[in-house]
Structures are given as structure tokens and as C-alpha cells.
Design an enzyme around this catalytic site. Structure first.
Site, PDB file in Angstrom:
ATOM      1  N   GLU A  61      42.541   8.960  30.645  1.00 23.83           N
ATOM      2  CA  GLU A  61      43.526   7.937  31.008  1.00 23.83           C
ATOM      3  C   GLU A  61      42.915   6.912  31.938  1.00 23.83           C
ATOM      4  O   GLU A  61      42.012   7.225  32.712  1.00 23.83           O
ATOM      5  CB  GLU A  61      44.684   8.594  31.777  1.00 23.83           C
ATOM      6  CG  GLU A  61      45.486   9.538  30.958  1.00 23.83           C
ATOM      7  CD  GLU A  61      46.535  10.235  31.810  1.00 23.83           C
ATOM      8  OE1 GLU A  61      47.037  11.263  31.367  1.00 23.83           O
ATOM      9  OE2 GLU A  61      46.830   9.764  32.920  1.00 23.83           O
ATOM     10  N   CYS A  74      42.285   1.836  37.734  1.00 19.01           N
ATOM     11  CA  CYS A  74      41.982   3.211  38.135  1.00 19.01           C
ATOM     12  C   CYS A  74      41.335   3.899  36.944  1.00 19.01           C
ATOM     13  O   CYS A  74      41.961   4.021  35.884  1.00 19.01           O
ATOM     14  CB  CYS A  74      43.299   3.878  38.533  1.00 19.01           C
ATOM     15  SG  CYS A  74      43.149   5.616  38.888  1.00 19.01           S
ATOM     16  N   CYS A  81      39.063  18.246  34.634  1.00 15.63           N
ATOM     17  CA  CYS A  81      38.362  18.464  35.912  1.00 15.63           C
ATOM     18  C   CYS A  81      38.318  19.961  36.172  1.00 15.63           C
ATOM     19  O   CYS A  81      39.282  20.676  35.898  1.00 15.63           O
ATOM     20  CB  CYS A  81      39.081  17.748  37.057  1.00 15.63           C
ATOM     21  SG  CYS A  81      38.249  17.958  38.652  1.00 15.63           S
ATOM     22  N   CYS A  85      42.694  21.466  41.770  1.00 17.43           N
ATOM     23  CA  CYS A  85      43.597  21.225  42.902  1.00 17.43           C
ATOM     24  C   CYS A  85      45.018  21.513  42.413  1.00 17.43           C
ATOM     25  O   CYS A  85      45.379  21.137  41.294  1.00 17.43           O
ATOM     26  CB  CYS A  85      43.481  19.785  43.396  1.00 17.43           C
ATOM     27  SG  CYS A  85      41.802  19.380  43.900  1.00 17.43           S
ATOM     28  N   CYS A  88      47.485  18.696  40.970  1.00 19.42           N
ATOM     29  CA  CYS A  88      46.908  17.677  40.104  1.00 19.42           C
ATOM     30  C   CYS A  88      46.990  18.072  38.628  1.00 19.42           C
ATOM     31  O   CYS A  88      46.537  19.149  38.236  1.00 19.42           O
ATOM     32  CB  CYS A  88      45.445  17.451  40.512  1.00 19.42           C
ATOM     33  SG  CYS A  88      44.575  16.323  39.419  1.00 19.42           S
ATOM     34  N   CYS A 305      47.211  10.136  37.429  1.00 25.48           N
ATOM     35  CA  CYS A 305      46.322  10.330  36.286  1.00 25.48           C
ATOM     36  C   CYS A 305      46.265  11.788  35.849  1.00 25.48           C
ATOM     37  O   CYS A 305      46.297  12.693  36.651  1.00 25.48           O
ATOM     38  CB  CYS A 305      44.925   9.824  36.610  1.00 25.48           C
ATOM     39  SG  CYS A 305      44.664   8.229  35.857  1.00 25.48           S
TER      40      CYS A 305
HETATM   41  N1  SAH Z   1      38.578  13.906  41.799  1.00 27.83           N
HETATM   42  C1  SAH Z   1      38.688  12.809  42.667  1.00 27.83           C
HETATM   43  C2  SAH Z   1      39.208  11.556  42.020  1.00 27.83           C
HETATM   44  C3  SAH Z   1      40.326  11.717  41.050  1.00 27.83           C
HETATM   45  S1  SAH Z   1      41.836  12.392  41.694  1.00 27.83           S
HETATM   46  C4  SAH Z   1      39.509  13.158  43.881  1.00 27.83           C
HETATM   47  O1  SAH Z   1      40.133  14.217  43.893  1.00 27.83           O
HETATM   48  O2  SAH Z   1      39.495  12.363  44.804  1.00 27.83           O
HETATM   49  C5  SAH Z   1      42.289  11.020  42.701  1.00 27.83           C
HETATM   50  C6  SAH Z   1      43.614  11.127  43.374  1.00 27.83           C
HETATM   51  O3  SAH Z   1      44.686  11.339  42.434  1.00 27.83           O
HETATM   52  C7  SAH Z   1      43.814  12.241  44.368  1.00 27.83           C
HETATM   53  O4  SAH Z   1      43.290  12.027  45.632  1.00 27.83           O
HETATM   54  C8  SAH Z   1      45.256  12.154  44.537  1.00 27.83           C
HETATM   55  O5  SAH Z   1      45.477  11.182  45.513  1.00 27.83           O
HETATM   56  C9  SAH Z   1      45.795  11.633  43.222  1.00 27.83           C
HETATM   57  N2  SAH Z   1      46.688  12.601  42.614  1.00 27.83           N
HETATM   58  C10 SAH Z   1      46.378  13.664  41.833  1.00 27.83           C
HETATM   59  N3  SAH Z   1      47.504  14.316  41.483  1.00 27.83           N
HETATM   60  C11 SAH Z   1      48.532  13.665  42.058  1.00 27.83           C
HETATM   61  C12 SAH Z   1      49.952  13.864  42.070  1.00 27.83           C
HETATM   62  N4  SAH Z   1      50.515  14.847  41.384  1.00 27.83           N
HETATM   63  N5  SAH Z   1      50.697  13.002  42.789  1.00 27.83           N
HETATM   64  C13 SAH Z   1      50.128  11.970  43.465  1.00 27.83           C
HETATM   65  N6  SAH Z   1      48.807  11.724  43.477  1.00 27.83           N
HETATM   66  C14 SAH Z   1      48.023  12.564  42.783  1.00 27.83           C
HETATM   67 FE1  SF4 Z   2      39.904  17.199  40.099  1.00 23.20          FE
HETATM   68 FE2  SF4 Z   2      42.438  16.438  40.347  1.00 23.20          FE
HETATM   69 FE3  SF4 Z   2      41.259  17.784  42.323  1.00 23.20          FE
HETATM   70 FE4  SF4 Z   2      40.542  15.221  41.829  1.00 23.20          FE
HETATM   71  S1  SF4 Z   2      42.540  15.925  42.543  1.00 23.20           S
HETATM   72  S2  SF4 Z   2      39.181  16.997  42.208  1.00 23.20           S
HETATM   73  S3  SF4 Z   2      40.776  15.196  39.581  1.00 23.20           S
HETATM   74  S4  SF4 Z   2      41.660  18.577  40.250  1.00 23.20           S
END
Ligand code: SAH
Ligand code: SF4
Length: 331
Positions: A61, A74, A81, A85, A88, A305
Site C-alpha cells: 500500500e 507514505c 513485516c 508490533c 499494526c 498502512c
Molecule cells: N516499520 C516502521 C515504518 C512503518 S510503520 C516503523 O514501525 O516505524 C510506521 C507507523 O505506522 C508506525 O510508527 C505507526 O505510527 C503507524 N501505525 C501502524 N499501525 C497503526 C495503527 N493501527 N494506528 C495508527 N498508526 C499506526
Molecule cells: Fe513492522 Fe508495523 Fe511494527 Fe512498523 S509498526 S515495525 S511495519 S509491525
């Protein structure tokens, strides 16, 4: 470079200031092809989300976010990934593969040229799917094209690399690039961060913050690091958590970006309440931290994303189900 990245021309035969012979050679030897756009969704506020299909069949995406003076893209650096987390949607899908440099820069090409008339992206953030510091070489190659004067000419301040904290790579980064750095912190004590950003078990907070401080020392012109902090109801949003955050960030030149959690199917977390978000923000500001609250955009199109791909993957897996994914093509 100019034909492809400034004029959006992909057909070598149209590059008319090259000799016919050279154009024919290029035609035989090379292809200039961005990944395929599978779908494009527009939210009521104008945020556009593209679902992109790679030639391996993986989906990624990218999102275009219009702001007053900026048009921010973005982008994704990996399909899926591995870091899982807990908040996410990309992490929930697991890891598929690293993107190639052309699949990364191809996203910027699509953002600029896919829809006519062409538009100009002013800022790029690596905040889409994947962990950019686990796919460093392709990410750095794509950044060099983003910055190149014959291509997109974006300055270092207009490109932000976001990482969950791959400390050894942060340590090497300053000698390799000069883009802005954002850290996905989301918790300011190791016990909680171990839980919601599991890579913390390998690279705990103390190491992470120290690597950020070092990054700034080595690159004197870069003054701040952006600290991303998602606010999740009852998980990391209390006043005590805010106090911990202030303590952890002491001595680091940074600004904090608070992000209300964006809910998605299969995740039980909820977005923090308005008042809690405000109190958290006020506490940080009261302690002298530059703090902004990210406006949540694109909820209607699965804003954060990974959420759209997550839905699509689920719907493909549930082949026997008659339910369709709830997306409307507005492109
Ligand atoms: N892996 C890298 C970059 C991609 S994720 C990282 O973790 O920084 C980038 C951002 O997506 C995360 O910091 C978080 O701010 C956002 N993100 C992921 N899941 C989210 C959610 N459910 N709600 C809001 N922001 C989210
Ligand atoms: Fe991976 Fe999502 Fe964690 Fe970023 S926030 S490191 S994309 S699992």
C-alpha cells in the site's frame, strides 16, 4: 533520469533527444515499469490510498496525504513485516518479502504520474508497510533517486525514514544518508515496549535513545528526531506513561508526534479517549516537549498502512465466504 522521473515517460522510443539507435538499444536491454496499481481509494478528506500489486503477486500500500502546503507520500519498503508490533495491521500479516529499489521508487513515480494531470509529491515518509532498516540497501538506493537533481530533487528535510528501532542500522545510518529520522517509540518503559514493539527485546530503550542521540551528533545540521507515539486506550496513554516518556526523552533533541490508534479487524485495542489524548499532549507540552497530534485521516479507507492489504488478504483466504471486502473504487 529526467525522462522517466521528471517527465513520467516510460517508453524509450518517446525519448526523442536520444538517437534512434540508442532508443532501440534501450528498448532491447531495459524496461522502465512501475508496479501495477490494483486499486485506488479516496477518503472524504482527499487522502488517497493505492493498493499496488507486485509481479510476485504480493500486495503493498501507499498513501497520498494532501496538506496545506504539502503533498506527502507514505510508502512501503517491504511486503508485510516480520516485527509483529501488536497495534499494526502490517505486522499481523507477517513478512512476505523485501521490496526492490525500483518497487520503492516506483511508488513515487506512480504518485506523481499515474493520474493525469501529473502532480508533484513534496514529501516522502517511509511509514507504509515494512521496516525500512531491515531492507536498507534498496531503501537507500531509492532515497538517492528521490534526492537526485535529475530525478525528484527532494531535500533531506522532505524525506523521513521511520523505524521501530533497529539500533545497529541507526548507528550506521548517519554515514550513509542525511534524511530525517522518525522513531516508532509507542512506549517509554521496556516492559510495555517489549510487549507492543517486540523488537525492543533485542534493542531496548536505552540503546535506542542513545543511538538517536549519536545520530544527531554525527549530523549537526539535523536538529531533531521525530518520536512517534500511538495512543492506545488503557495501554500506554496514562499520565504515568506521559511522565515516563518525558523522562526517557530527556537530553534528546526531538519532537513528539502523537497518533490516535487506528482500529482494525482482529485487533482488540481501542483509540484513546479525546480527553486522555489532550491530557497526555498537555503534559508533554507542559514539560517543554514540542508535541503535535496527528490528525487521523482516511479512517473510511482503512487509514493506517497494512489495513487494506490485511482486509484483502483475509477476504482472499475466506474463499468460501460470500462477503466482499468493503471498498469502493473512486479512482
Ligand atoms: N516499520 C516502521 C515504518 C512503518 S510503520 C516503523 O514501525 O516505524 C510506521 C507507523 O505506522 C508506525 O510508527 C505507526 O505510527 C503507524 N501505525 C501502524 N499501525 C497503526 C495503527 N493501527 N494506528 C495508527 N498508526 C499506526
Ligand atoms: Fe513492522 Fe508495523 Fe511494527 Fe512498523 S509498526 S515495525 S511495519 S509491525
Amino acid at each position: 533520469m529526467k525522462w522517466i522521473h521528471q517527465r513520467g515517460v516510460l517508453n524509450f522510443m518517446e525519448m526523442t533527444d536520444f538517437s534512434l539507435e540508442l532508443r532501440e538499444q534501450l528498448n532491447e536491454l531495459a524496461i522502465a515499469e512501475p508496479p501495477e496499481v490494483e486499486d485506488c481509494l479516496t477518503s472524504p478528506e482527499g487522502t488517497k490510498k493505492y493498493l499496488i500489486k507486485l509481479d510476485s503477486g504480493s500486495m503493498i500500500e501507499m498513501v497520498i496525504i494532501p496538506e496545506k502546503k504539502r503533498l506527502t507520500l507514505c510508502i512501503s519498503s517491504q511486503a508485510g513485516c516480520a516485527l509483529q508490533c501488536t497495534f499494526c495491521a502490517t505486522g499481523a500479516q507477517g513478512f512476505e518479502r523485501n521490496l526492490t529499489p525500483n518497487e520503492i521508487i516506483g511508488q513515487l513515480w506512480i504518485a506523481n504520474f499515474y493520474q493525469q494531470p501529473s502532480q508533484q509529491i513534496s514529501n516522502v515518509v517511509f511509514m507504509g508497510m515494512g521496516e525500512p532498516l531491515l531492507n536498507v540497501i534498496p531503501v537507500l538506493s531509492s532515497i538517492s533517486i528521490m534526492q537526485h537533481q535529475n530525478a525528484y530533487g527532494l531535500s533531506k528535510r522532505r524525506i523521513t525514514l521511520s523505524t521501530s528501532g533497529i539500533v545497529p542500522e541507526i548507528k550506521k545510518l548517519a554515514s550513509r544518508t542525511d534524511v530525517s529520522l522518525a522513531i516508532s517509540l509507542h512506549a517509554a518503559n521496556n516492559k510495555l515496549r517489549d510487549e507492543i514493539v517486540p523488537i525492543n527485546k533485542k534493542y531496548p530503550l536505552e540503546q535506542l535513545i542513545q543511538s538517536c542521540k549519536d545520530y544527531l551528533i554525527n549530523q549537526s545540521k539535523r536538529k531533531t528526531i521525530t518520536i512517534e507515539y500511538i495512543l492506545i486506550d488503557g495501554v500506554n496513554d496514562s499520565l504515568e506513561h506521559a511522565k515516563q516518556l518525558v523522562a526517557v526523552l530527556r537530553g534528546l533533541s526531538c519532537k513528539v508526534n502523537l497518533i490516535p490508534f487506528n482500529p482494525f479487524d482482529g485487533c482488540n485495542y481501542l483509540r484513546s479517549k479525546e480527553k486522555v489524548i489532550q491530557d497526555f499532549k498537555d503534559h508533554l507540552i507542559g514539560k517543554g516537549l514540542i508535541t503535535t497530534l496527528r490528525i487521523t485521516r482516511g479512517d473510511a479507507i482503512d487509514g493506517a498502512c497494512g489495513q487494506l492489504v490485511g482486509k484483502l488478504t483475509k477476504s482472499i483466504k475466506a474463499k468460501t465466504s460470500s462477503k466482499n471486502i468493503n471498498i469502493v473504487n473512486t479512482s
